[in-house]
Design a protein around this motif. Sequence first.
Motif, mmCIF file in Angstrom:
data_model
loop_
_atom_site.group_PDB
_atom_site.id
_atom_site.type_symbol
_atom_site.label_atom_id
_atom_site.label_comp_id
_atom_site.label_asym_id
_atom_site.label_seq_id
_atom_site.Cartn_x
_atom_site.Cartn_y
_atom_site.Cartn_z
ATOM 1 N N PRO A 249 23.226 -12.484 -9.031
ATOM 2 C CA PRO A 249 23.909 -12.037 -7.814
ATOM 3 C C PRO A 249 25.414 -12.026 -8.026
ATOM 4 O O PRO A 249 25.978 -12.926 -8.655
ATOM 5 N N GLU B 287 25.301 -6.862 -11.235
ATOM 6 C CA GLU B 287 23.921 -7.230 -10.927
ATOM 7 C C GLU B 287 22.883 -6.468 -11.728
ATOM 8 O O GLU B 287 21.685 -6.698 -11.559
ATOM 9 N N TRP C 182 19.332 -7.894 -12.738
ATOM 10 C CA TRP C 182 18.876 -8.942 -11.817
ATOM 11 C C TRP C 182 17.513 -8.545 -11.272
ATOM 12 O O TRP C 182 17.395 -7.689 -10.409
ATOM 13 N N ALA D 208 16.540 -9.026 -7.305
ATOM 14 C CA ALA D 208 17.459 -8.493 -6.296
ATOM 15 C C ALA D 208 16.678 -8.066 -5.056
ATOM 16 O O ALA D 208 15.607 -7.443 -5.161
#
Length: 462
Positions: free
Chosen positions: A356, A390, A393, A396
Amino acid sequence: MQATLEEMQAAASASRRYHPHDHPNSAELLPARIYAQLNVAEPDAAALAQARRYLVTQLEATQALPCELPPAGQDMAAWMQARAAQVGVAYEAYLQERRAGAPRQYFSGRAHALNFLLRVAPTKLVDGAWLYSAVKHWRDPVFRPLILTYLEELGDGEVAMNHVSLYRSLLQAHGCEQADWLSQAHYVQGALQLALGWHGDEFIPEMFGFNLGYEQLPLHLLITAYELNELGIDPYYFTLHVTIDNAASGHARKAVDAVLEAAAQWPDREEFLQRMRRGYLLNELGASTLGVIGSFDLDQEVQRVLADKAAFGRMMHSDYCRIGGKTVNQWLERPEGMRDFLAAMEQGKWILRGEPAGHSRFWRLIDAPGGEMFGVFNGYEKQVIREWIETGWDDAPRQPSFRALARGRQGVAEEPEHKAPSRLDAGLDALVAQLSPACHHLPPGLEATRLFSQCYRTRCIV
């Protein structure tokens, strides 16, 4: 102001970055320069002359392009219907693929979508401009379909339906200030629309032809609207064009009928159709929608964002902090070295990729209230940086669609208040200047459009 200061500066910046070998025209005929000079209340004589030369040059360029229009004008309605059917079939195939789990075809994320909105802004911010010269012909029924289309582009004077106002609001909602890094190709369509708007009296068949091409519903409009909604971005500007440009009774149909009627009234029908086709092909010039979408690269864009800030920030940082053995000022002395600067920030744990954004110290500096760099980056630029950080990620959260977000904040819409028309009997000719591309979305232009629309629809249409 007719055009915002940011828009004028962006067009001027694009002109300064132009190199003559990149474009066949002289420096006077740069699309960004033509765009800036015409997007004012009253272009001067020199600007109008340059715009005419630019338009003639672009029309000559269309001679080398193939034209999909049927050779016989009477086949045009069937061509339009077949084209609309093909778009419908292709869109249904797209929807089936998406329902089966296929990823988005156009936009990799919100930053990509916002980048697209910025790159097509010079065109969208003069939406309908090619029809402006038709308004002065309000006494001639041949121009009626074009005038009605133009009034609808202007929202009949309602700010919530005015296409330019809608697009401005869309950009502002996401912190997308007018970009000063666009290329000349991004200004071609806007410059052409403005040139036709100011010179339509001399290029009547070409204006009808351009209108025919622009008002046909393309597949990319449907997909763009669908994917913007998925990404939490209001698609209304695009869905509005889907509805009003329909082939049954919308602008697409009106454009076909207008061409056929005008060709029948023209002294030489074949000459009209030949020139109309050249106007139609003007739609093929400049940066295409799919080309704009396909040109986005997140890695390159985040480097560009930082490089653009380098010129302003390279002497603004203290020297107590070093990253990769250099001060921030030293890194910013070389805007072309932003890739290495980003890598150094990763290595120094200022940026934690694949997590994040809030976990990264750099992000907190630019996003958190009170952060040392809060306010340096606009909304679009921060979206680019966030998505770059991000990337990778896996957990997410899913972006809610725009319509889902809108359902959560629905309220009772207030009807706009308008003053009682005080100039209902004013001559339509007196209102034409306020309906120009640079004026119609401003308060006086909106009032003039309401008056013009009311008078024209009630007194001139039988």
